[in-house]
Write an enzyme that holds these catalytic residues in place. Structure first.
Site, short mmCIF file in Angstrom:
data_model
loop_
_atom_site.label_atom_id
_atom_site.label_comp_id
_atom_site.label_asym_id
_atom_site.label_seq_id
_atom_site.Cartn_x
_atom_site.Cartn_y
_atom_site.Cartn_z
N HIS A 120 12.09 -33.24 83.79
CA HIS A 120 10.81 -33.85 84.17
C HIS A 120 10.09 -33.01 85.22
CE1 HIS A 120 12.09 -38.04 82.57
NE2 HIS A 120 11.37 -37.35 81.70
N HIS A 150 12.35 -31.85 76.37
CA HIS A 150 13.74 -32.04 76.83
C HIS A 150 14.72 -31.37 75.86
CE1 HIS A 150 12.72 -34.68 80.05
NE2 HIS A 150 12.37 -35.73 79.30
N HIS A 166 6.69 -34.59 74.57
CA HIS A 166 7.48 -34.71 75.80
C HIS A 166 8.98 -34.61 75.49
CE1 HIS A 166 8.45 -36.52 79.82
NE2 HIS A 166 9.52 -36.95 79.15
N GLU A 167 9.43 -35.38 74.52
CA GLU A 167 10.88 -35.41 74.24
C GLU A 167 11.37 -34.08 73.69
OE1 GLU A 167 12.62 -37.68 75.45
OE2 GLU A 167 10.96 -39.03 75.92
#
Lengths: 441, 89
Positions: free
Chosen positions: A137, A131, A127-128
């Protein structure tokens, strides 16, 4: 999916691990590196991205620098201990911090443990890194870019990105090809709104007269919990304490510059409260009341206080309100005047409620607090009531009227951020009729 | 049913500000969040999280807000981008 609005201009990216979990995790540094490698690989499997690990000596040159941090760690996004926020990463860009990825070291980082044992490092890392590569998101389900942690996503060697995330990353870095990296073409989708070319000049604000009252003296005319913020009114001014617990300014603001529709020359407000059913805000001044929708008085006001139907036990119509609040403990509205109080049950669509039967009652039922307070709010833990009088306040906990110890505290010190030395002595608790006698004391 | 306790309410509003659903408090303009603005922010959060859109800080919403998550906001407003750009400059 949503794109952050920036991406790396190259597709060969370097990554480096600056620190490893120190507190609760049992993962070894080599396991951590392996998990992080696979979390990056998830993204490069679908695009032209290539990741290269760098040594610690070259860590400064790496685009993606990974560290395990706790609490405040100098990036403006402090961690909050176990649970809550787990990690964050900075979107691509030119600044040194861009691409940095931080994990909260106070989490118990695990891999492939059952849900509830710890937080799966691989899941959060995928997930990170999304980014750090330029994805925001997503609300799509399934998507690894959903903001909430929902347990381990599975094995690091067989995990496949959901289609939403594949499309997002391929929009930024292209579809994987065997040849050398090819820069993405065309505009980013969805297009981001154009930003103004020049920042708008700040609008001027009329400053209040510097002869405003001293906040450390207390003696507020009214105190109200409005939209979760606490407003302290005194004379023609007010102070405002935000939800974060800080005052917007140590200097007060002019009531008439913010609350529109009160008569010119208003220099004392008796009580204010926010209605539970519709969020309207009621101002009581003398024998009249105003209903505000947000910061503007509604048409048709003021109206006479007599419409509230409050009669004293002597049968006299109430001509002034001292305090009003909605008690979060039971949702009822309470209005104090003199040494009596009335309870109201608000109904939807009803502008002015009628007093409940069997009221008024004596304010002395609220033991250990002033029976004619300046104002009252419901605040803090469910049902706590805060009585303000002079420069002191008293707290009745958890919906209680009658607790063993009620001590005055300093409004100046606790709410107005005044030095203790200027706050003055605290009064003796009024109306304190309880006596505790134990065998030992 | 009683209203949510103020600290829950405050925490809810804080959460919505932190993750981009409500504009952050702005001491310069001193604006007050409108009731409609707050309900709309709660609805947006509920829609984003796949919850039933009630516009209220109901049990499901408060439970969702307490779930562990990434620190980054869900909604990045153009105002935030502008502020970051100014800061960088």
């Amino acid at each position: 999916y949503t794109l952050a609005g920036s991406s790396w201009e190259k597709t060969n990216l370097r990554w480096s691990v600056l620190s490893y979990p120190r507190l609760f995790s049992t993962l070894s540094p080599s396991e951590v590196e392996s998990i992080l490698f696979h979390a990056l690989k998830v993204w490069s499997d679908n695009t032209n991205l290539q990741f290269h690990s760098t040594s610690k000596d070259e860590a400064k040159q790496a685009e993606i620098r990974i560290s395990f941090e706790r609490s405040l760690h100098d990036d403006g996004y402090p961690f909050d201990g176990k649970g809550g926020t787990l990690a964050h990463a900075f979107f691509p860009g030119q600044a040194e911090i861009n691409g940095d990825t931080h994990f909260d070291d106070e989490e118990t980082w695990t891999y492939r443990e059952p849900d509830g044992v710890g937080t799966d490092l691989f899941t959060v890392a995928v997930h990170e890194f999304g980014h750090a590569l330029g994805l925001s998101h997503s609300s799509a389900d399934p998507s690894i870019m959903r903001p909430y942690y929902q347990g381990p996503v599975g094995d690091i060697t067989s995990y496949i990105l959901p289609m939403d995330d594949v499309q997002a990353i391929q929009t930024l870095y292209g579809v994987k090809m065997n040849s050398a990296t090819i820069p993405p073409s065309g505009p980013l989708t969805p297009r981001l709104p154009e930003l103004p070319k020049t920042p708008r000049p700040p609008r001027g604000t009329v400053q209040p007269n510097p002869g405003y009252p001293d906040r450390c003296e207390g003696g507020f005319d009214a105190v109200a919990n409005i939209r979760g913020e606490v407003f302290f009114f005194k004379g023609p001014y007010f102070w405002r304490m935000q939800r974060s617990g800080s005052l917007v300014s140590l200097a007060p603001a002019s009531i008439k510059n913010f609350w529109m529709g009160l008569p010119p020359g208003t220099n004392k407000i008796d009580a204010v409260y926010e209605k539970k059913t519709d969020g309207h805000i009621i101002f009581f001044i003398g024998s009249q009341f105003w209903v505000f929708k947000d910061t503007i008085a509604m048409p048709g006001y003021p109206r006479p206080l007599s419409e509230w139907g409050m009669r004293t036990r002597g049968g006299r119509m109430v001509e002034r309100v001292d305090a009003a609040f909605v008690w979060a403990h039971n949702g009822h509205t309470y209005v104090f005047s003199g040494e009596e109080f009335w309870r109201f049950t608000e109904n939807q669509g009803q502008i002015v409620p009628r007093p409940d039967a069997d009221y008024p009652r004596s304010a002395s039922l609220w033991k250990g607090v002033p029976s004619s307070p300046d104002d009252i709010i419901s605040w803090g833990k469910a049902g706590d009531t805060y009585f303000f009088k002079g420069n002191s306040y008293w707290v009745l906990k958890s919906g209680g009227l009658d607790q063993d110890v009620v001590s005055p505290n300093s409004t100046a010190t606790d709410w107005m951020f005044c030095p203790t030395s200027t706050a003055g002595p605290l009064p003796v608790t009024p109306n304190y009729r309880k006596c505790n006698c134990g065998i030992n004391n | 049913a009683p209203a949510p306790a103020p600290d829950l309410y405050s925490r809810g509003m804080d959460w919505l500000s932190r993750y981009g659903y409500l504009p952050p408090p702005d001491p310069r303009t001193g604006r007050l969040q409108t009731k409609e603005g707050m309900e709309s922010a709660i609805r947006q959060m509920q829609r984003f999280a796949g919850l039933k859109e009630t516009g209220k800080l109901d049990e499901a919403t408060l439970k969702q807000m307490s779930m562990p998550r990434c620190s980054l906001p869900d909604i990045v407003s153009s105002e935030d981008r502008l502020r970051k750009r100014r800061k960088k400059r």
